[in-house]
Scaffold this motif. Sequence first.
Motif, PDB file in Angstrom:
ATOM      1  N   TYR A 111       0.809  -1.222   0.000  1.00 15.63           N
ATOM      2  CA  TYR A 111       0.000   0.000   0.000  1.00 15.63           C
ATOM      3  C   TYR A 111       0.844   1.275   0.000  1.00 15.63           C
ATOM      4  O   TYR A 111       0.530   2.232  -0.710  1.00 15.63           O
ATOM      5  CB  TYR A 111      -0.977   0.010   1.171  1.00 15.63           C
ATOM      6  CG  TYR A 111      -2.113  -0.962   0.974  1.00 15.63           C
ATOM      7  CD1 TYR A 111      -3.104  -0.721   0.030  1.00 15.63           C
ATOM      8  CD2 TYR A 111      -2.186  -2.140   1.717  1.00 15.63           C
ATOM      9  CE1 TYR A 111      -4.149  -1.610  -0.173  1.00 15.63           C
ATOM     10  CE2 TYR A 111      -3.232  -3.039   1.521  1.00 15.63           C
ATOM     11  CZ  TYR A 111      -4.200  -2.769   0.577  1.00 15.63           C
ATOM     12  OH  TYR A 111      -5.217  -3.662   0.378  1.00 15.63           O
ATOM     13  N   GLN A 112       1.936   1.300   0.774  1.00 15.21           N
ATOM     14  CA  GLN A 112       2.779   2.497   0.815  1.00 15.21           C
ATOM     15  C   GLN A 112       3.414   2.741  -0.556  1.00 15.21           C
ATOM     16  O   GLN A 112       3.411   3.858  -1.066  1.00 15.21           O
ATOM     17  CB  GLN A 112       3.876   2.341   1.867  1.00 15.21           C
ATOM     18  CG  GLN A 112       4.827   3.524   1.940  1.00 15.21           C
ATOM     19  CD  GLN A 112       4.252   4.684   2.691  1.00 15.21           C
ATOM     20  OE1 GLN A 112       3.707   4.516   3.764  1.00 15.21           O
ATOM     21  NE2 GLN A 112       4.355   5.874   2.137  1.00 15.21           N
ATOM     22  N   PHE A 145       2.833   5.910  -3.172  1.00 15.51           N
ATOM     23  CA  PHE A 145       3.895   6.705  -3.803  1.00 15.51           C
ATOM     24  C   PHE A 145       3.688   6.743  -5.314  1.00 15.51           C
ATOM     25  O   PHE A 145       3.844   7.786  -5.947  1.00 15.51           O
ATOM     26  CB  PHE A 145       5.278   6.141  -3.480  1.00 15.51           C
ATOM     27  CG  PHE A 145       5.759   6.426  -2.080  1.00 15.51           C
ATOM     28  CD1 PHE A 145       5.484   7.629  -1.453  1.00 15.51           C
ATOM     29  CD2 PHE A 145       6.518   5.494  -1.399  1.00 15.51           C
ATOM     30  CE1 PHE A 145       5.939   7.905  -0.164  1.00 15.51           C
ATOM     31  CE2 PHE A 145       6.985   5.749  -0.117  1.00 15.51           C
ATOM     32  CZ  PHE A 145       6.694   6.957   0.504  1.00 15.51           C
ATOM     33  N   MET A 146       3.324   5.609  -5.910  1.00 15.17           N
ATOM     34  CA  MET A 146       3.085   5.580  -7.355  1.00 15.17           C
ATOM     35  C   MET A 146       1.947   6.531  -7.732  1.00 15.17           C
ATOM     36  O   MET A 146       1.987   7.159  -8.793  1.00 15.17           O
ATOM     37  CB  MET A 146       2.777   4.160  -7.820  1.00 15.17           C
ATOM     38  CG  MET A 146       4.015   3.272  -7.839  1.00 15.17           C
ATOM     39  SD  MET A 146       3.688   1.537  -8.172  1.00 15.17           S
ATOM     40  CE  MET A 146       2.864   1.593  -9.744  1.00 15.17           C
ATOM     41  N   TRP A 187      -5.198  -1.533  -6.862  1.00 20.39           N
ATOM     42  CA  TRP A 187      -3.783  -1.404  -7.191  1.00 20.39           C
ATOM     43  C   TRP A 187      -3.582  -0.602  -8.470  1.00 20.39           C
ATOM     44  O   TRP A 187      -4.426  -0.613  -9.346  1.00 20.39           O
ATOM     45  CB  TRP A 187      -3.160  -2.800  -7.336  1.00 20.39           C
ATOM     46  CG  TRP A 187      -3.397  -3.631  -6.126  1.00 20.39           C
ATOM     47  CD1 TRP A 187      -4.266  -4.676  -5.997  1.00 20.39           C
ATOM     48  CD2 TRP A 187      -2.809  -3.449  -4.843  1.00 20.39           C
ATOM     49  NE1 TRP A 187      -4.238  -5.167  -4.720  1.00 20.39           N
ATOM     50  CE2 TRP A 187      -3.352  -4.422  -3.975  1.00 20.39           C
ATOM     51  CE3 TRP A 187      -1.876  -2.552  -4.325  1.00 20.39           C
ATOM     52  CZ2 TRP A 187      -2.988  -4.546  -2.650  1.00 20.39           C
ATOM     53  CZ3 TRP A 187      -1.514  -2.665  -2.982  1.00 20.39           C
ATOM     54  CH2 TRP A 187      -2.060  -3.652  -2.169  1.00 20.39           C
ATOM     55  N   ASP A 188      -2.453   0.074  -8.532  1.00 17.77           N
ATOM     56  CA  ASP A 188      -2.140   0.907  -9.680  1.00 17.77           C
ATOM     57  C   ASP A 188      -0.873   0.437 -10.379  1.00 17.77           C
ATOM     58  O   ASP A 188      -0.040  -0.265  -9.793  1.00 17.77           O
ATOM     59  CB  ASP A 188      -1.943   2.365  -9.252  1.00 17.77           C
ATOM     60  CG  ASP A 188      -3.248   3.035  -8.871  1.00 17.77           C
ATOM     61  OD1 ASP A 188      -4.309   2.492  -9.207  1.00 17.77           O
ATOM     62  OD2 ASP A 188      -3.202   4.099  -8.241  1.00 17.77           O
ATOM     63  N   ALA A 189      -0.747   0.848 -11.618  1.00 18.87           N
ATOM     64  CA  ALA A 189       0.447   0.636 -12.428  1.00 18.87           C
ATOM     65  C   ALA A 189       0.827   1.980 -13.030  1.00 18.87           C
ATOM     66  O   ALA A 189       0.035   2.933 -12.988  1.00 18.87           O
ATOM     67  CB  ALA A 189       0.154  -0.380 -13.534  1.00 18.87           C
ATOM     68  N   ILE A 190       2.032   2.062 -13.556  1.00 18.04           N
ATOM     69  CA  ILE A 190       2.484   3.241 -14.310  1.00 18.04           C
ATOM     70  C   ILE A 190       3.240   2.729 -15.535  1.00 18.04           C
ATOM     71  O   ILE A 190       3.425   1.524 -15.691  1.00 18.04           O
ATOM     72  CB  ILE A 190       3.402   4.172 -13.472  1.00 18.04           C
ATOM     73  CG1 ILE A 190       4.666   3.409 -13.036  1.00 18.04           C
ATOM     74  CG2 ILE A 190       2.671   4.755 -12.285  1.00 18.04           C
ATOM     75  CD1 ILE A 190       5.770   4.315 -12.533  1.00 18.04           C
TER      76      ILE A 190
END
Length: 152
Positions: free
Chosen positions: A34-35, A39-40, A96-99
Motif C-alpha cells: 500500500y505504501q 507513492f506511485m 492497485w495501480d500501475a504506471i
Amino acid sequence: MNYWLMKTEPDECSINDIAKAGEQGVLWDGVRNYQARNFMREMTLGDQVLIYHSSCKTIGIAGIAEVCAAAFPDPMQFDSNSPYFDAKASPEKPRWDAIRLRFVAKFSNVISLEALKKVNPLAGNPLVKKGNRLSVIPFSAEEFTAVKALND
C-alpha cells in the motif's frame, strides 16, 4: 518534477528491458504494498526514476527512467491467471495501480548499495537503512543529483 527509486529484479524487468520498450515505455505493474502504491499515485509525467536492480548478482542502481504514464488501475489485479490477481479488486473499485516508465539512461556501472551508503545526502534515505526498503522510494532533488554524479 519529483524523483523516485524503484526496485526490480532484472530477470523480470531490467534497465535494458526498459530501453528496449521504446517511447511507449514498460508497464510497471504488480506492486502489492500500500505504501509503494500510494507513492506511485503521487508520480507525474516526467518524474525521474532511479532503477535499482535487486535479487541478482550485481545489486544496485543501474540507470534512470521517467514516468511516461501516471498511475492507472493495474490490469493484472483483474486477471485471475496473473500472480498479481486480487479477488477483492474490481474495475469499479480497483485496489492497485500501475504506471509506465520510459528509458532515459543506463549507468556505465551499477552503483552498489555499499557505495550509496557512503553518499552523505543519502544518509537519511530509507534505501540505505535496514528494514526500510520499499519497492518505491521518494528521493529529493539533492539525493537524485548525488546518485547521478556517481555515474558521471
